[in-house]
Motif scaffolding. Structure first.
Motif, PDB file in Angstrom:
ATOM      1  N   LEU A 195       0.746  -1.112  -0.137  1.00 53.54           N
ATOM      2  CA  LEU A 195      -0.048  -0.037   0.567  1.00 53.54           C
ATOM      3  C   LEU A 195       0.767   1.205  -0.609  1.00 53.54           C
ATOM      4  O   LEU A 195       0.438   2.145  -1.024  1.00 53.54           O
ATOM      5  CB  LEU A 195      -1.176  -0.212   1.387  1.00 53.54           C
ATOM      6  N   ARG A 252       2.256   2.337  -3.462  1.00 54.27           N
ATOM      7  CA  ARG A 252       1.794   2.454  -4.457  1.00 54.27           C
ATOM      8  C   ARG A 252       0.833   4.180  -4.075  1.00 54.27           C
ATOM      9  O   ARG A 252      -0.072   4.749  -4.672  1.00 54.27           O
ATOM     10  CB  ARG A 252       0.269   1.726  -4.967  1.00 54.27           C
ATOM     11  N   SER A 253       0.998   4.356  -2.793  1.00 56.25           N
ATOM     12  CA  SER A 253       0.514   5.867  -1.976  1.00 56.25           C
ATOM     13  C   SER A 253       0.833   6.982  -2.519  1.00 56.25           C
ATOM     14  O   SER A 253       2.331   6.957  -2.871  1.00 56.25           O
ATOM     15  CB  SER A 253       0.227   5.864   0.033  1.00 56.25           C
ATOM     16  N   LEU A 268      -9.524   3.250   1.417  1.00 57.05           N
ATOM     17  CA  LEU A 268      -9.458   1.995   1.795  1.00 57.05           C
ATOM     18  C   LEU A 268     -10.733   1.478   2.459  1.00 57.05           C
ATOM     19  O   LEU A 268     -11.145   2.480   3.157  1.00 57.05           O
ATOM     20  CB  LEU A 268      -8.118   1.761   2.438  1.00 57.05           C
ATOM     21  N   ARG A 307     -17.516  -2.012  -2.469  1.00 65.83           N
ATOM     22  CA  ARG A 307     -16.509  -1.159  -3.851  1.00 65.83           C
ATOM     23  C   ARG A 307     -16.978  -0.892  -4.827  1.00 65.83           C
ATOM     24  O   ARG A 307     -16.802   0.095  -5.035  1.00 65.83           O
ATOM     25  CB  ARG A 307     -15.565  -2.344  -3.633  1.00 65.83           C
ATOM     26  N   THR A 309      -9.201   0.948  -2.740  1.00 62.15           N
ATOM     27  CA  THR A 309      -8.288   0.096  -3.108  1.00 62.15           C
ATOM     28  C   THR A 309      -9.192  -0.894  -1.556  1.00 62.15           C
ATOM     29  O   THR A 309      -9.839  -0.521  -0.324  1.00 62.15           O
ATOM     30  CB  THR A 309      -6.864   0.243  -2.100  1.00 62.15           C
TER      31      THR A 309
END
Length: 220
Positions: free
Chosen positions: A14, A17-18, A76, A96, A107
């Protein structure tokens, strides 16, 4: 558990990719009670986590209307669900999909019960509660994937697991049984088991609560 105890970053993928300049907003999905009521231990947990993060932290009960988007943040989706039942396998993915349709950048994390670090917190707390006859009592689940999950969990926690719908029979056969409910927050099961001296639900144990707060505070 504190952030300093997490020698290995629990969220490396995570974090990769953040954006370094922007946190994810967090939307925690819980079961909730009739009418969308959320137990106070969950609502206060959200408040405490919000105090540790700059991005929004939201709580959505499956029994309530969906909360509004935080449009300026990637999201998230975090299912605070312990079991691989229909909520984790169908309801949360449907949430989602609706969020993505509405334009959110989502995500989805695995449900809480799939996290080894979570069960490590639970195991440490359970060990401090052990008495002769201790048995873990869980929400009834359909046969299949849940059976394998429960078998592995019983081995990991080194205690028998009994479904709540089979608890009366188990109690009759084991007069010295001491139930430990595996439920995140108060519900009908925990309220019933409290009448026979069971401890409170997991999020009302300070060590579990603080450990989970620290773990979620580390999210990017």
């Amino acid at each position: 558990m504190t952030p300093g105890d997490l020698v290995v970053d629990p969220w490396p993928l995570l974090r990769n990719r953040s954006s370094a300049s922007q946190q994810f907003a967090i939307r925690m999905v819980v079961h909730g009670r009739a009418g969308g009521v959320v137990p106070s231990c969950l609502s206060s947990f959200v408040d405490e986590l919000q105090g540790k993060r700059s991005a929004p932290v939201q709580l959505q009960a499956l029994t309530a209307e969906e909360c509004p988007l935080a449009p300026d943040y990637p999201l998230l989706l975090l299912p605070l669900l312990l079991w691989p039942g229909a909520h984790a396998r169908a309801d949360v993915p449907a949430i989602r999909q609706r969020l993505c349709t509405d334009g959110a950048r989502v995500t989805m994390l695995p449900f809480l019960g799939a996290w080894p670090l979570w069960w490590g917190l639970v195991a440490s707390s359970v060990q401090r509660q052990l008495e002769p006859g201790s048995v873990l009592v869980h929400h009834p689940l359909r046969e299949g994937v849940a059976d394998r999950f429960l078998t592995m969990l019983s081995v990991s926690l080194t205690l028998p697991l009994v479904s709540f719908d089979r608890w009366p029979e188990y109690q009759t056969q084991h007069a010295d049984a001491r139930p430990i409910p595996l439920a995140l927050a108060p519900n009908r099961m925990t309220e019933s088991l409290r009448q026979v001296g069971a401890p409170p639900p997991l999020l009302e144990h300070s060590s579990i609560r603080e450990g989970l707060l620290d773990l979620l505070a580390c999210l990017p």
